[in-house]
Design an enzyme around this catalytic site. Sequence first.
Site, PDB file in Angstrom:
ATOM      1  N   SER A 175      -6.729 -10.267  -4.200  1.00  0.00           N
ATOM      2  CA  SER A 175      -8.002  -9.592  -3.939  1.00  0.00           C
ATOM      3  C   SER A 175      -8.251  -8.615  -5.075  1.00  0.00           C
ATOM      4  CB  SER A 175      -7.926  -8.828  -2.611  1.00  0.00           C
ATOM      5  OG  SER A 175      -9.044  -7.971  -2.451  1.00  0.00           O
ATOM      6  N   TYR A 183      -3.482  -2.798   3.458  1.00  0.00           N
ATOM      7  CA  TYR A 183      -4.068  -4.036   2.914  1.00  0.00           C
ATOM      8  C   TYR A 183      -4.110  -3.988   1.394  1.00  0.00           C
ATOM      9  CZ  TYR A 183      -7.427  -7.600   1.635  1.00  0.00           C
ATOM     10  OH  TYR A 183      -8.044  -8.674   1.031  1.00  0.00           O
TER      11      TYR A 183
END
Length: 259
Positions: free
Chosen positions: A139, A152
């Site tokens: 990501s 995360y």
Amino acid sequence: MTERVTLITGASAGIGTELARIFASHGHRVALVARRADRLTSLANEIVAAGGAAPIVIPCDLTQPDGGDKVAEALAAVGADVEYVVNNAGFGVFGHAIQRDRAEQLDILALNVRALTDLSLRFSESLIRNRGGILNLGSIAGFLPGPGMAVYYASKAYVLSFTEALRQELAPHGVRVTVVCPGPVPSEFQARAGFAPGFDSTILNVSAAEVAQQAYAGLMANKRAVLPGLGIKMVPFLLRLFPRAFILAAVGGFQLRKR
């Protein structure tokens, strides 16, 4: 007789579903892993109807410690030999780390870090034997700290670092290793994380199908990293221009505005 397969985790929705479609459309027999058996079966039927090889459906919760064992047993039972591992499964939760459920945040690490590492290493011998590859879903969050989604963001920093190092180690064996680092993608991820799409989703948005297409092309071209979309490609460069303290404050403030 063994048959080469492409293992895809998190295949029941979003980018994972699109990755399954694109691998299957290029002649790969796919092994689909996710918790929701009904969705996997539906996707498998769709792939067969489109002329693809019948997928192997493996309902499995990879947050559990024995998840990797279950995947390996299912593949061994049908004589499948892994050629590509696509570690797509992952999730995040929005909010301050100390205010979120601790068990849920540990599940983020179990899925985004442990399961990804397990499957990457577990099938390394077959990847080398088949001169295949690994595609890990990172990501843009992996390039910076993320107050408001601390666990995360940290998990994706691990994915980025681990993928690049593993790429260097496996290159002499002819194994391709690529990380794809999208920004916000319209999918179930955002609903599960607990926030609605905002301005970042508008300016950085790339569809799940486009992310999958660029990821597949990048892996086949043996690219180190794939950053889908012009806006996302600019982020790592822009991060070099600002002090870390400024980035921390900016990300934290931006995340708070999503609440």
